[in-house]
Design an enzyme around this catalytic site. Sequence first.
Site, mmCIF file in Angstrom:
data_model
loop_
_atom_site.group_PDB
_atom_site.id
_atom_site.type_symbol
_atom_site.label_atom_id
_atom_site.label_comp_id
_atom_site.label_asym_id
_atom_site.label_seq_id
_atom_site.Cartn_x
_atom_site.Cartn_y
_atom_site.Cartn_z
ATOM 1 N N GLY A 1 53.921 45.705 62.087
ATOM 2 C CA GLY A 1 54.821 45.832 63.242
ATOM 3 C C GLY A 1 56.289 45.751 62.856
ATOM 4 O O GLY A 1 57.122 46.513 63.356
ATOM 5 N N CYS A 2 56.597 44.857 61.959
ATOM 6 C CA CYS A 2 57.995 44.671 61.531
ATOM 7 C C CYS A 2 58.478 45.868 60.720
ATOM 8 O O CYS A 2 59.634 46.283 60.844
ATOM 9 C CB CYS A 2 58.145 43.376 60.739
ATOM 10 S SG CYS A 2 57.718 41.924 61.732
ATOM 11 N N THR A 3 57.594 46.437 59.924
ATOM 12 C CA THR A 3 57.946 47.634 59.147
ATOM 13 C C THR A 3 58.160 48.813 60.098
ATOM 14 O O THR A 3 59.132 49.558 59.958
ATOM 15 C CB THR A 3 56.854 47.944 58.109
ATOM 16 O OG1 THR A 3 56.756 46.830 57.209
ATOM 17 C CG2 THR A 3 57.185 49.195 57.315
ATOM 18 N N ALA B 1 61.588 48.289 61.802
ATOM 19 C CA ALA B 1 62.705 48.523 60.880
ATOM 20 C C ALA B 1 62.842 50.016 60.557
ATOM 21 O O ALA B 1 63.963 50.548 60.518
ATOM 22 C CB ALA B 1 62.513 47.715 59.598
ATOM 23 N N LYS C 1 58.321 38.989 60.154
ATOM 24 C CA LYS C 1 58.088 38.934 58.705
ATOM 25 C C LYS C 1 58.282 40.295 58.041
ATOM 26 O O LYS C 1 57.812 41.306 58.537
ATOM 27 C CB LYS C 1 56.652 38.439 58.450
ATOM 28 C CG LYS C 1 56.354 38.161 56.999
ATOM 29 C CD LYS C 1 55.534 36.902 56.869
ATOM 30 C CE LYS C 1 55.307 36.512 55.433
ATOM 31 N NZ LYS C 1 56.487 36.202 54.670
#
Length: 150
Positions: free
Chosen positions: A44-46, A49, A39
Amino acid sequence: MELNIGDKAPDFKAKDQDGNEIKLSDFKGKKVILYFYPKDNTPGCTAQACNLRDNYEDLQKDGYVVLGVSQDSEKSHKKFIEKQGLPFPLIADEDHTVHNLYGTWGEKKMYGKTYMGTLRTTFIIDEEGKIEDIIQKVKTKDHTAQILNS
């Protein structure tokens, strides 16, 4: 679908954050980092990325193209890219077509609940379109090192 190292990476057609059509076959002759994440704008995704963003020049020097995939919308991706200054496209896979091709949509568990979601996975695809490596235990804050040392 279970994919293995050495398999031909499934081609797909999907839209990026700007509504442009992206096909994996467009990148023949280049190495591709195809990473699936749950998401936009989550911790974690930030971290993942931003780690790829911060090391993007090194990845490019090694001949890599980076493509992120999640079930978020084009609009969500656009906001995420703008907020984090991401230099690579994000693919909107709201109907899980690309996830299903790569076997990255599946059962997850959190806080004792079972639900369907994105299995965080990165596929390293060589210039001929073959899967060179599959990283399933992604270290979000150190993902580039995992890729470059694979």
